[in-house]
Design an enzyme around this catalytic site. Sequence first.
Site, PDB file in Angstrom:
ATOM      1  CG  HIS A 150     -20.739 -35.482 -41.648  1.00  0.00           C
ATOM      2  ND1 HIS A 150     -21.665 -35.772 -42.627  1.00  0.00           N
ATOM      3  CD2 HIS A 150     -19.949 -36.593 -41.541  1.00  0.00           C
ATOM      4  CE1 HIS A 150     -21.452 -36.991 -43.090  1.00  0.00           C
ATOM      5  NE2 HIS A 150     -20.418 -37.514 -42.455  1.00  0.00           N
ATOM      6  CB  CYS A 191     -24.812 -30.454 -43.843  1.00  0.00           C
ATOM      7  SG  CYS A 191     -24.828 -31.973 -44.832  1.00  0.00           S
TER       8      CYS A 191
END
Length: 435
Positions: A150, A191
């Site tokens: 992430h 991300c």
Amino acid sequence: MFRIALVAACFLLAVQSHPIEDLLQQPEEGGQIWAVIIAGSKNWYNYRHQSDVCHLYHLLTKKHGIPKKNVITFMYNDIAFNEENPHQGVIINALHGKDVYEGVMIDYMGKDVTPQLFLDVLMGKDMEFGSRKSLKSGPKDTVFVNFVDHGGPGVLGFPAGELHVADLTKTLQTMYMDKHYKQMLWYVEACYSGSMFDELSPDMNITAHTASNTKESSYACVKDEEMDVYLGDCWSLNWMNNTEQIYPNLSKETVEEQYEIVKNMTTHSHASIYGDLTYIYKEPISVFLGHPGSAIEVEPVSDWDYIYKPIPSQDVMMEYLKSKRDKSFDVEETEKLDAEIRYHILTEGKVQEVLDQISRQVTGSREMDTVFSRHPQTIAHPECNKGVLSAFFSQCYKMQTHPYITKYLYRLTNLCNAYNVKNIVSAVTDNCNCN
């Protein structure tokens, strides 16, 4: 206990034994290829991150000929023997239905998968943990780094911490000044991964491919219905798939060509590239990914029940919880899952309220709050970005347990472009202590 002992024994055996091919080198003008690969997450619903890294390990070592002693692997290692895994000891990747966990030598696992240890390994420091391997590359060597996890604006996630762009930039500058490599190529799946390299100097012989640009999510792909997890990340699957399609002719495709091919394959996020776009851009990918022999290995056709279903990485956890709840026939488990889902739905709304309060306290007006809340801005002050996000993660909500918060973090990092870091951190403290 037996399972833990078995895993530990296998790990020690893997660390202490090196097959004869590890003693060989693939010289590139007198240098070697080194690779550092890392899955920065834990938990079952993040299955895809460790799956991608395991698959890559076999590509680099078994198929591409990079000596195992030159590949350094970080992985929390809580997936293969997870209680939710119906295939104990097995991890599969979306590209093939075979086990990719067997034979992977994990150098740093569990609590050793930290931002600081990762940076120490990159700088070649002597280690006292795990396998003690470190990046001992020199001025004639090429380095390949693959990070999967992430991310948020100017930050990459780890199991219990974060790597900030300010710290990564300092490390890369030190590596460059110390002649720790000839050329370095980064592939980053996360991300907002473009925000880690948006200001990367083109003069440090580093190029970075990222799964997304500075303002968007990356995507998970290919769901296994039996296990209720995604088996890979879209961009990572695309670049590894391209590599396998051209195998063993890695010397016939350049870094630029692979970037363009994978960018076109990746339809839900904007694959991006940063840094040196002159020299490394024209290098064959074999310079960084290895020099395969001439024998072509045929991979088995997958017989697993896959559904190609792209989903923003930020939303994977919530989808997992809802799917698990829908399949549950146990009343107690269903009630527990209902409560957990309600908690996260309420928390996502609460996060936005807290960010409203922080922004208004810092800017002093609703009008200015609107300016800094409209869309993500460039990270012009990395140290401020680090200080503000560190405060928010420690005092408000953590990215690892609340991955959906990364959708809104730009509202904090935007403030750094016009306001003092102490004032922003003070506002974070004031408003988070009230929640």
